[in-house]
Design an enzyme around this catalytic site. Structure first.
Site, PDB file in Angstrom:
ATOM      1  N   HIS A   1      -2.875   2.491  -2.453  1.00  0.00           N
ATOM      2  CA  HIS A   1      -1.492   3.118  -2.321  1.00  0.00           C
ATOM      3  C   HIS A   1      -0.558   2.757  -3.248  1.00  0.00           C
ATOM      4  O   HIS A   1       0.406   2.145  -2.680  1.00  0.00           O
ATOM      5  CB  HIS A   1      -1.166   3.411  -1.013  1.00  0.00           C
TER       6      HIS A   1
ATOM      7  N   ARG B   1      -1.906  12.127   0.140  1.00  0.00           N
ATOM      8  CA  ARG B   1      -2.094  11.521   1.433  1.00  0.00           C
ATOM      9  C   ARG B   1      -3.372  11.432   1.723  1.00  0.00           C
ATOM     10  O   ARG B   1      -4.114  12.619   1.682  1.00  0.00           O
ATOM     11  CB  ARG B   1      -0.947  12.317   2.387  1.00  0.00           C
TER      12      ARG B   1
ATOM     13  N   GLU C   1      -4.903   3.274   6.377  1.00  0.00           N
ATOM     14  CA  GLU C   1      -4.584   2.308   5.380  1.00  0.00           C
ATOM     15  C   GLU C   1      -4.073   1.118   6.311  1.00  0.00           C
ATOM     16  O   GLU C   1      -3.228   1.222   7.211  1.00  0.00           O
ATOM     17  CB  GLU C   1      -3.420   2.655   4.703  1.00  0.00           C
TER      18      GLU C   1
END
Ligand code: GLV
Length: 321
Positions: A281, A234, A262
């Site tokens: 991601h 993360r 993000e």
């Protein structure tokens, strides 16, 4: 009347149709995540919520969703959900551990190689038309994983799977886990020592209050000049401001799949740095892994809607232990 279920992310039609057989489905089809107001409105009268990482779920939203009895996220991480608040309100939170271990471990190793062998940079160089001479003895020289010490921060299922892969590369492995853990071929070390010792430090812990900024300014400063930080966990595991400084000075390199914000804003400093490989991601992004995650999330959702215990529950305390 069918019970109401909110699907807070765009999903393929066949999944929505499958849900509609049992539920009154309020499905979001926007390309951007639902904003908090839209989600709170949608949750009125809903008993189930199917969501993923881009849905932030706060205690306040749960208060507005008085009938909510299950939250099912298509992710292993649950840091986007106030788990304590869900537990207090008796709402089980389903997640999808296990099925994304291999894909995420593969991607961590891919990032290690992409950075150390300068794969992304070399691809860009070729596309820019810079390959005007044949083989050159000093072109795009990198470093060898086989000669490196790799430091694993977090030796849960993903950290272990990365270790399993790296054993085949012949490199030295060192690692740290919150509760000390013996992993084949990995020398246990204190957390600071891992940062100090490794040529590549790879983060594999969940994001919690304790692990936020585990790659702190101080620990990044301990890393060897030329070392690489890999993050497939993360974004907030890393002090990004400190990392940007270390990258800009050329002291460190990095491979990042996750970010505090993000999507990465168009003017983000990472985008102007050449010694960092950036991915959007995609740790779990293979067809079979994503299918398996959705299957688990649907099973969790259905169990919760039937008032049954979730098979993969992130807050088992909700069942009283
Ligand atoms: C991905 O980041 C996940 O938590 O599933």
């Amino acid at each position: 009347m069918k019970p109401k279920c909110v699907v807070a992310l765009a999903l393929p039609n066949d999944i929505i149709e499958h849900l509609k057989v049992r539920y009154d489905v309020a499905a979001w089809s926007g390309s951007e995540a639902m904003n908090p107001g839209q989600l709170s409105d949608a949750l009125k009268g809903a008993q189930g919520l199917l969501c993923a990482l881009s849905t932030r779920l706060t205690a306040e939203m749960m208060d507005h969703a008085s009938e909510l009895k299950v939250i099912s996220t298509i992710s292993v991480g649950v840091d986007h959900i106030d788990i304590g608040a869900a537990t207090q309100r008796g709402i089980p939170v389903g997640h999808t551990p296990g099925v994304l271990v291999d894909s995420t471990a593969d991607l961590a190793v891919a990032l290690m190689l992409a950075v150390t062998r300068r794969v992304a940079e070399a691809d860009q160089w070729v596309r820019e038309g810079q390959w005007t001479q044949g083989w050159q003895s000093d072109l795009l020289l990198g470093t060898d994983i086989s000669q490196a010490t790799i430091g694993l921060v977090g030796l849960g299922p993903i950290g272990e799977a990365v270790a399993r892969r790296l054993r085949g590369f012949g490199c030295k492995l060192v690692g740290w886990n919150r509760t000390p853990k013996a992993v084949d071929g990995v020398e246990s070390m204190a957390l600071d020592e891992v940062f100090e010792t490794a040529d590549v430090v790879s983060l594999h812990t969940a994001l919690t209050d304790e692990t936020r900024h585990i790659a702190s300014r101080e620990r990044l400063a301990l890393m060897r000049p030329g070392a690489t930080l890999i993050n497939t966990g993360r974004g907030p595991l890393v002090d990004e401001a400190a990392l940007i400084e270390a990258l800009a000075s050329g002291r460190l390199r990095a491979g990042l799949d996750v970010f505090s914000k993000e999507p990465l804003p168009a003017d983000h400093p990472f985008l102007s740095l050449r010694n960092v490989v950036l991915l959007p991601h995609v740790g779990s992004a293979t067809l079979s892994t994503r299918n398996a995650m959705v299957r688990r999330a649907l099973e969790n959702l259905d169990a919760g809607m039937r008032n049954e215990r979730l098979a993969w529950c992130a807050n088992p305390a909700v069942y009283g232990g």
